[in-house]
Write a protein that holds these residues in place. Structure first.
Motif, mmCIF file in Angstrom:
data_model
loop_
_atom_site.group_PDB
_atom_site.id
_atom_site.type_symbol
_atom_site.label_atom_id
_atom_site.label_comp_id
_atom_site.label_asym_id
_atom_site.label_seq_id
_atom_site.Cartn_x
_atom_site.Cartn_y
_atom_site.Cartn_z
ATOM 1 N N HIS A 1 0.837 -1.202 0.000
ATOM 2 C CA HIS A 1 0.000 0.000 0.000
ATOM 3 C C HIS A 1 0.871 1.251 0.000
ATOM 4 N N PRO A 2 1.707 1.435 -1.020
ATOM 5 C CA PRO A 2 2.697 2.528 -0.994
ATOM 6 C C PRO A 2 2.129 3.936 -0.939
ATOM 7 N N VAL A 3 0.914 4.140 -1.384
ATOM 8 C CA VAL A 3 0.358 5.503 -1.413
ATOM 9 C C VAL A 3 -0.702 5.731 -0.342
ATOM 10 N N ILE A 4 -0.872 4.766 0.551
ATOM 11 C CA ILE A 4 -1.884 4.887 1.595
ATOM 12 C C ILE A 4 -1.205 5.256 2.907
ATOM 13 N N VAL B 1 -3.985 -3.806 4.767
ATOM 14 C CA VAL B 1 -4.568 -2.943 3.751
ATOM 15 C C VAL B 1 -3.886 -3.235 2.419
ATOM 16 N N VAL B 2 -4.698 -3.464 1.379
ATOM 17 C CA VAL B 2 -4.144 -3.728 0.053
ATOM 18 C C VAL B 2 -4.636 -2.733 -0.990
ATOM 19 N N GLY B 3 -5.556 -1.841 -0.604
ATOM 20 C CA GLY B 3 -6.048 -0.880 -1.575
ATOM 21 C C GLY B 3 -7.054 0.086 -0.992
ATOM 22 N N PHE B 4 -7.438 1.028 -1.824
ATOM 23 C CA PHE B 4 -8.442 2.017 -1.465
ATOM 24 C C PHE B 4 -9.372 2.186 -2.657
ATOM 25 N N ASP B 5 -10.663 2.085 -2.433
ATOM 26 C CA ASP B 5 -11.655 2.252 -3.477
ATOM 27 C C ASP B 5 -12.064 3.719 -3.510
ATOM 28 N N GLU B 6 -11.670 4.417 -4.553
ATOM 29 C CA GLU B 6 -11.957 5.849 -4.688
ATOM 30 C C GLU B 6 -13.457 6.131 -4.770
ATOM 31 N N ILE B 7 -14.198 5.217 -5.348
ATOM 32 C CA ILE B 7 -15.640 5.421 -5.540
ATOM 33 C C ILE B 7 -16.390 5.337 -4.215
ATOM 34 N N THR B 8 -16.074 4.318 -3.417
ATOM 35 C CA THR B 8 -16.800 4.116 -2.158
ATOM 36 C C THR B 8 -16.074 4.702 -0.946
ATOM 37 N N SER B 9 -14.848 5.190 -1.151
ATOM 38 C CA SER B 9 -14.000 5.705 -0.061
ATOM 39 C C SER B 9 -13.773 4.656 1.023
ATOM 40 N N GLU B 10 -13.548 3.421 0.597
ATOM 41 C CA GLU B 10 -13.306 2.323 1.537
ATOM 42 C C GLU B 10 -11.889 1.787 1.374
ATOM 43 N N TYR B 11 -11.280 1.457 2.517
ATOM 44 C CA TYR B 11 -10.008 0.751 2.500
ATOM 45 C C TYR B 11 -10.295 -0.729 2.385
ATOM 46 N N ILE B 12 -9.454 -1.422 1.632
ATOM 47 C CA ILE B 12 -9.659 -2.841 1.370
ATOM 48 C C ILE B 12 -8.578 -3.633 2.098
#
Length: 191
Positions: A32-35, A68-79
């Motif tokens: 998650h380099p950008v989170i 954490v492996v990602g972020f959903d820009e649409i739902t503003s949720e961390y995955i």
């Protein structure tokens, strides 16, 4: 103590879980380099009275090592995905779903992957998500993980699972009622 009917963690459990998650987050920045952790923490704090932390704790308790492996820009949720090196130890020796479990006449496992995922409040990884996970590290070199099976395969009695061998991700099939000591499942959670 945990209140399982309300799926809420006690304050000390919550603090311990957040400490573990932050340490894992900091240790595995390539996932998650950008989170930024502070933003993840703020989102987790918003759900402090909800069941998302309880689900993350269940992922941790069963050996999933969620991260954490990602972020959903649409739902503003961390995955979050289970990022344990091998399929989570506390979720192995289970068949695919309740229908498969019911079909076994003897030597039934305790539960199934889909039932356990639902009880934990997580989703079983899809084949696509499993491949995404394998791009973040090396997982399941000694174990395998059930993945969400397409309905057309399940309707015929089968289920699919994945692993990593020879530095390649493989997808296999098996009867959905089968279970093995080295096969479990990995889950995802959106917060």
């Amino acid at each position: 103590m945990m209140n399982s009917s309300k799926k809420v963690l006690a304050a000390e459990q919550r603090e311990e879980l957040l400490r573990i998650l932050k340490a894992r987050f900091d240790k595995n920045m390539k996932r998650h380099p950008v989170i930024e952790w502070d933003k993840v923490q703020a989102k987790l704090d918003q759900s402090a009275s909800g069941d998302k932390l309880w689900s993350l704790n269940e992922m941790e308790r069963t050996g999933g090592e969620p991260d954490v492996v990602g972020f959903d820009e649409i739902t503003s949720e961390y995955i979050f995905y289970d990022c344990s090196a091998e399929s989570p130890n506390g979720r192995r020796s289970i068949c695919y779903d309740s229908e498969a479990l019911a079909s076994r006449k003897e030597n039934k496992p305790a539960t199934s992957a889909l039932e356990m995922a639902a009880a934990t409040g997580i989703e079983i990884l899809t084949e696509e998500q499993y491949r995404e996970l394998q791009n973040l590290g090396i997982f399941d070199t000694k174990t395998s993980s059930w993945v969400k099976t397409p309905p057309e395969i399940r309707k015929l009695g089968g289920a699919i699972f994945c692993d990593r061998r020879y530095n390649h991700v493989f997808v296999y099939h098996n009867g959905a009622e089968s279970y093995y000591a080295a096969r479990g499942f990995r889950g995802s959670l959106r917060v």
